[in-house]
Design a protein around this motif. Structure first.
Motif, mmCIF file in Angstrom:
data_model
loop_
_atom_site.group_PDB
_atom_site.id
_atom_site.type_symbol
_atom_site.label_atom_id
_atom_site.label_comp_id
_atom_site.label_asym_id
_atom_site.label_seq_id
_atom_site.Cartn_x
_atom_site.Cartn_y
_atom_site.Cartn_z
ATOM 1 N N GLU A 42 44.324 4.037 -32.450
ATOM 2 C CA GLU A 42 43.284 4.142 -31.425
ATOM 3 C C GLU A 42 42.973 2.771 -30.844
ATOM 4 O OE1 GLU A 42 43.116 5.496 -34.458
ATOM 5 O OE2 GLU A 42 42.267 7.491 -34.353
ATOM 6 N N ALA A 43 42.930 1.771 -31.716
ATOM 7 C CA ALA A 43 42.659 0.400 -31.264
ATOM 8 C C ALA A 43 43.762 -0.076 -30.327
ATOM 9 C CB ALA A 43 42.535 -0.536 -32.457
ATOM 10 N N ILE A 44 45.010 0.175 -30.690
ATOM 11 C CA ILE A 44 46.127 -0.238 -29.840
ATOM 12 C C ILE A 44 46.035 0.456 -28.486
ATOM 13 C CG2 ILE A 44 48.639 -0.080 -29.548
ATOM 14 C CD1 ILE A 44 48.851 -0.596 -32.602
ATOM 15 N N SER A 45 45.691 1.724 -28.491
ATOM 16 C CA SER A 45 45.555 2.468 -27.235
ATOM 17 C C SER A 45 44.482 1.847 -26.339
ATOM 18 C CB SER A 45 45.216 3.932 -27.530
ATOM 19 O OG SER A 45 44.972 4.619 -26.338
ATOM 20 N N GLU A 46 43.329 1.532 -26.926
ATOM 21 C CA GLU A 46 42.244 0.912 -26.144
ATOM 22 C C GLU A 46 42.672 -0.451 -25.607
ATOM 23 O OE1 GLU A 46 39.510 2.173 -25.089
ATOM 24 O OE2 GLU A 46 39.337 3.957 -26.330
ATOM 25 N N LEU A 47 43.311 -1.237 -26.454
ATOM 26 C CA LEU A 47 43.722 -2.574 -26.038
ATOM 27 C C LEU A 47 44.780 -2.511 -24.935
ATOM 28 C CD1 LEU A 47 43.759 -4.162 -29.589
ATOM 29 C CD2 LEU A 47 42.149 -4.692 -27.764
ATOM 30 N N ARG A 48 45.668 -1.537 -25.012
ATOM 31 C CA ARG A 48 46.677 -1.385 -23.951
ATOM 32 C C ARG A 48 46.022 -0.983 -22.629
ATOM 33 N NH1 ARG A 48 51.688 1.110 -27.419
ATOM 34 N NH2 ARG A 48 52.637 -0.900 -27.849
ATOM 35 N N GLN A 49 44.979 -0.170 -22.699
ATOM 36 C CA GLN A 49 44.263 0.187 -21.469
ATOM 37 C C GLN A 49 43.634 -1.044 -20.831
ATOM 38 O OE1 GLN A 49 41.915 3.905 -21.422
ATOM 39 N NE2 GLN A 49 42.694 4.195 -23.510
ATOM 40 N N GLU A 50 43.114 -1.919 -21.662
ATOM 41 C CA GLU A 50 42.528 -3.162 -21.141
ATOM 42 C C GLU A 50 43.603 -4.033 -20.504
ATOM 43 O OE1 GLU A 50 39.511 -5.597 -20.047
ATOM 44 O OE2 GLU A 50 39.191 -3.755 -21.190
ATOM 45 N N LEU A 51 44.779 -4.053 -21.109
ATOM 46 C CA LEU A 51 45.869 -4.858 -20.558
ATOM 47 C C LEU A 51 46.293 -4.379 -19.176
ATOM 48 C CD1 LEU A 51 48.121 -5.535 -23.668
ATOM 49 C CD2 LEU A 51 46.791 -7.193 -22.354
ATOM 50 N N LYS A 52 46.111 -3.104 -18.893
ATOM 51 C CA LYS A 52 46.428 -2.599 -17.558
ATOM 52 C C LYS A 52 45.507 -3.224 -16.503
ATOM 53 C CE LYS A 52 48.133 1.846 -19.173
ATOM 54 N NZ LYS A 52 47.836 3.293 -19.258
ATOM 55 N N LEU A 53 44.281 -3.540 -16.930
ATOM 56 C CA LEU A 53 43.300 -4.125 -16.009
ATOM 57 C C LEU A 53 43.515 -5.629 -15.819
ATOM 58 C CD1 LEU A 53 40.107 -2.293 -17.327
ATOM 59 C CD2 LEU A 53 41.480 -1.707 -15.306
ATOM 60 N N PRO A 55 46.438 -7.877 -17.149
ATOM 61 C CA PRO A 55 47.655 -8.080 -17.939
ATOM 62 C C PRO A 55 47.995 -9.527 -18.272
ATOM 63 C CG PRO A 55 48.212 -7.457 -15.697
ATOM 64 C CD PRO A 55 46.719 -7.328 -15.835
ATOM 65 N N GLU A 56 47.528 -10.478 -17.505
ATOM 66 C CA GLU A 56 47.890 -11.878 -17.739
ATOM 67 C C GLU A 56 46.794 -12.686 -18.429
ATOM 68 O OE1 GLU A 56 50.970 -13.232 -17.226
ATOM 69 O OE2 GLU A 56 51.526 -11.153 -16.817
ATOM 70 N N ASP A 57 45.701 -12.047 -18.826
ATOM 71 C CA ASP A 57 44.603 -12.759 -19.474
ATOM 72 C C ASP A 57 44.962 -13.062 -20.926
ATOM 73 O OD1 ASP A 57 41.875 -13.759 -19.754
ATOM 74 O OD2 ASP A 57 41.566 -11.977 -21.004
ATOM 75 N N PRO A 58 44.998 -14.326 -21.302
ATOM 76 C CA PRO A 58 45.368 -14.680 -22.677
ATOM 77 C C PRO A 58 44.486 -14.033 -23.747
ATOM 78 C CG PRO A 58 45.475 -16.617 -21.303
ATOM 79 C CD PRO A 58 44.833 -15.527 -20.482
ATOM 80 N N ARG A 82 53.064 -14.251 -26.325
ATOM 81 C CA ARG A 82 53.462 -15.368 -25.446
ATOM 82 C C ARG A 82 52.340 -15.676 -24.441
ATOM 83 N NH1 ARG A 82 58.715 -16.888 -26.232
ATOM 84 N NH2 ARG A 82 60.213 -15.315 -26.887
ATOM 85 N N ILE A 83 51.705 -14.635 -23.937
ATOM 86 C CA ILE A 83 50.581 -14.845 -23.017
ATOM 87 C C ILE A 83 49.382 -15.405 -23.779
ATOM 88 C CG2 ILE A 83 48.921 -13.688 -21.504
ATOM 89 C CD1 ILE A 83 51.254 -11.751 -20.760
ATOM 90 N N ALA A 84 49.105 -14.864 -24.963
ATOM 91 C CA ALA A 84 47.965 -15.338 -25.770
ATOM 92 C C ALA A 84 48.139 -16.800 -26.178
ATOM 93 C CB ALA A 84 47.790 -14.460 -27.000
ATOM 94 N N ALA A 85 49.366 -17.270 -26.225
ATOM 95 C CA ALA A 85 49.626 -18.667 -26.606
ATOM 96 C C ALA A 85 49.057 -19.650 -25.576
ATOM 97 C CB ALA A 85 51.124 -18.902 -26.786
ATOM 98 N N ARG A 86 48.619 -19.139 -24.433
ATOM 99 C CA ARG A 86 48.017 -19.995 -23.403
ATOM 100 C C ARG A 86 46.511 -20.193 -23.600
ATOM 101 N NH1 ARG A 86 49.723 -16.768 -18.357
ATOM 102 N NH2 ARG A 86 51.450 -15.739 -19.374
ATOM 103 N N ILE A 87 45.938 -19.571 -24.623
ATOM 104 C CA ILE A 87 44.502 -19.715 -24.875
ATOM 105 C C ILE A 87 44.170 -21.184 -25.100
ATOM 106 C CG2 ILE A 87 42.637 -19.213 -26.531
ATOM 107 C CD1 ILE A 87 44.004 -16.503 -27.035
ATOM 108 N N GLU A 88 43.076 -21.608 -24.506
ATOM 109 C CA GLU A 88 42.589 -22.986 -24.704
ATOM 110 C C GLU A 88 41.230 -22.930 -25.372
ATOM 111 O OE1 GLU A 88 43.984 -25.911 -24.301
ATOM 112 O OE2 GLU A 88 45.827 -25.062 -23.524
#
Length: 172
Positions: A42-53, A55-58, A82-88
């Motif tokens: 369920e968590a993965i499903s919710e997180l994937r929905q957020e990624l649709k909104l 997608p490039e946010d670390p 790889r995208i999360a690796a851009r977090i500062e």
């Protein structure tokens, strides 16, 4: 400390506006923190929905990448990590999961630098001994795959030292 109230409020907000920033992200996070692996799908499903909104946010990619790696879906985890690796500022945990995923996908030449970064950033983040032990172990695996056996042995020994200390502390 009120996950059910938070879930209800977030679902109401998403009903009113399906584009509400971080709504699905927080629902997924609550599932992970409150229920752990019992609600991982369920968590993965919710997180994937957020990624649709976004997608490039670390930050939005952080938990999906970590959860997918923790559930051994390394190929799926890799783009998010790889995208999360851009977090500062850089996060040790991101590079640990990135390195672990790359190792599992038999890419030690990329995994070792990521794990070295994880170790470097762990010093600033105050990572606990259990985390340091895991980083050293994964780094040892990567170095061994690259043929750097002596350096790998050093990291395996360090991992073992941390593990022995933790075992002794648990006994006490």
């Amino acid at each position: 400390d009120q996950p059910e109230r938070a879930r209800t409020a977030l679902r109401e907000a998403l009903e009113k506006d399906p584009q509400v920033p971080r709504g699905h992200y927080y629902l997924g996070t609550i599932d992970l923190l409150d229920e752990g692996y019992e609600r991982v799908e369920e968590a993965i499903s919710e997180l994937r929905q957020e990624l649709k909104l976004t997608p490039e946010d670390p930050m939005t990619n952080l938990y999906p990448g970590m959860v997918l790696a923790a559930t051994r879906r390394y190929a799926d985890a890799l783009p998010a990590l790889r995208i999360a690796a851009r977090i500062e500022p850089p996060q040790s945990l991101v590079f640990f999961y990135l390195g672990r995923s790359l190792l599992a996908l038999r890419q030690p030449e990329e995994a070792v630098p990521a794990l070295r970064k994880s170790l470097e950033y762990s010093q600033d983040a105050g990572v606990a001994e259990r985390g340091l032990s895991r980083i050293h172990y994964q780094l040892g695996l990567g170095l061994r795959q690259l043929g750097a056996r002596e350096e790998a042995a050093t990291h395996f020994a360090t991992s073992k030292e941390y593990s022995a200390r933790m075992t002794e502390e648990e006994r006490q």
